[in-house]
Design an enzyme around this catalytic site. Sequence first.
Site, PDB file in Angstrom:
ATOM      1  N   SER A 125       0.808  -1.333  -0.109  1.00 23.98           N
ATOM      2  CA  SER A 125       0.458  -0.027  -0.062  1.00 23.98           C
ATOM      3  C   SER A 125       0.869   0.983   0.120  1.00 23.98           C
ATOM      4  CB  SER A 125      -1.509   0.134   1.089  1.00 23.98           C
ATOM      5  OG  SER A 125      -1.701   1.387   1.646  1.00 23.98           O
ATOM      6  N   LYS A 172       1.922  -3.399   6.497  1.00 22.95           N
ATOM      7  CA  LYS A 172       2.880  -3.780   5.177  1.00 22.95           C
ATOM      8  C   LYS A 172       3.837  -2.763   5.618  1.00 22.95           C
ATOM      9  CE  LYS A 172      -1.197  -4.087   3.255  1.00 22.95           C
ATOM     10  NZ  LYS A 172      -1.628  -5.576   2.887  1.00 22.95           N
ATOM     11  N   TYR A 223      -1.439  -1.237  10.932  1.00 25.74           N
ATOM     12  CA  TYR A 223      -1.932  -1.171   9.483  1.00 25.74           C
ATOM     13  C   TYR A 223      -1.017  -0.783   8.435  1.00 25.74           C
ATOM     14  CZ  TYR A 223      -3.881  -1.761   4.739  1.00 25.74           C
ATOM     15  OH  TYR A 223      -4.183  -1.263   3.565  1.00 25.74           O
TER      16      TYR A 223
END
Length: 338
Positions: free
Chosen positions: A124, A153, A149
């Site tokens: 992302s 990644k 989150y």
Amino acid sequence: MKILVTGGAGFIGSHTVVELQMAGYQPVIADNLYNSNREVLAGLKNIVGQEIPFFEIDCTDEAAVRQLFEKEQFDGVIHFAAYKAVGESVEEPLKYYQNNIDSLLVLLKIMRRFKVSNFVFSSSCTVYGQPDTLPVTEDTPRQPATSPYGNTKVMCEDIIRDYVHSKPALKAISLRYFNPIGAHHSAEIGELPNGVPSNLVPYLTQAAAGLRDKLVVFGDDYDTPDGTCVRDFIHVVDLAKAHVKAIELLEKQPEANYYDVFNVGTGDGNTVLELINTFEKANGVKLNYTIGPRRPGDVEKIWAQSDKANTVLGWKAEKSLADSLRDAWRWQSKLVES
Ligand code: WQD
């Protein structure tokens, strides 16, 4: 070639399953349905004209994943399965680290055991944080993640990079997504947010459909053309096609060990208000929205330079913002009818 698509019943995963099938691959879905449902499988069948093999599996369950690899001989894996709600990750960081890291570790371990050597990872643009220079290239320094989150990644990218460096005979690509929106033009599949959508477009289409009182625009006092945040909104089908290109590149890759990263965006930045205006014009629908306070943690502006994906993957976004918002509205309208 048989490709395992973990999280293949999800928003980006399901659209990638369609493009894989259309490109002559045999996609197989492993999904625990935490963030999706079996209706998606019916939608996929209506689009591709046949059942897509589906296994209800949690990718952190090593025994279950091993049994799947014993049953099916895969030529590659595209790994979408992960928790992805930024806000929830702040509330429940351990849940996010456990799920998103363990699922990757399990997959890499089992792939090695079964000598599956092609791996595409769903990353992302959140790894860039608020970049100092725009557009972001793959060499733009990653910044400390603004959420657990986002940090999963960053960590997963590092795990893959370090693992490939140890020469396990793995060829891997991380695709850094920008803001995926829209839906398949058939309206058979699309975004199915759990509860109240945190992302802009599903909330917007629900407000336009009268399911929400109004859309609140989170801040119009940013240093941008109209004061609202800038994002690189990419049609989910364009994004899905980038995954097929990534698999094709890995197949052709002569090196036994290979790792690379690609930005997958349109290369254009649009403000939230520009998206709203485009939505209204493209669909002939008036949206009820107000300007509210900034949302903590929001990046002010980010959009991609995707030249590397263009030249190395042979991929380029083809759909316009208006195309994405027409498809998003068609999908929302179908949901309301059903
Ligand atoms: C976009 C813009 C909001 C809702 C996140 C993750 C990213 C990826 C996509 C998972 C922002 C504004 C939003 C609303 C608004 N996630 N907005 N009103 O935050 O850019 O990216 O989702 O893969 O990793 O970070 O997407 O859609 O939440 O917000 O004004 O009701 O819309 O402030 O400027 P975001 P988003």
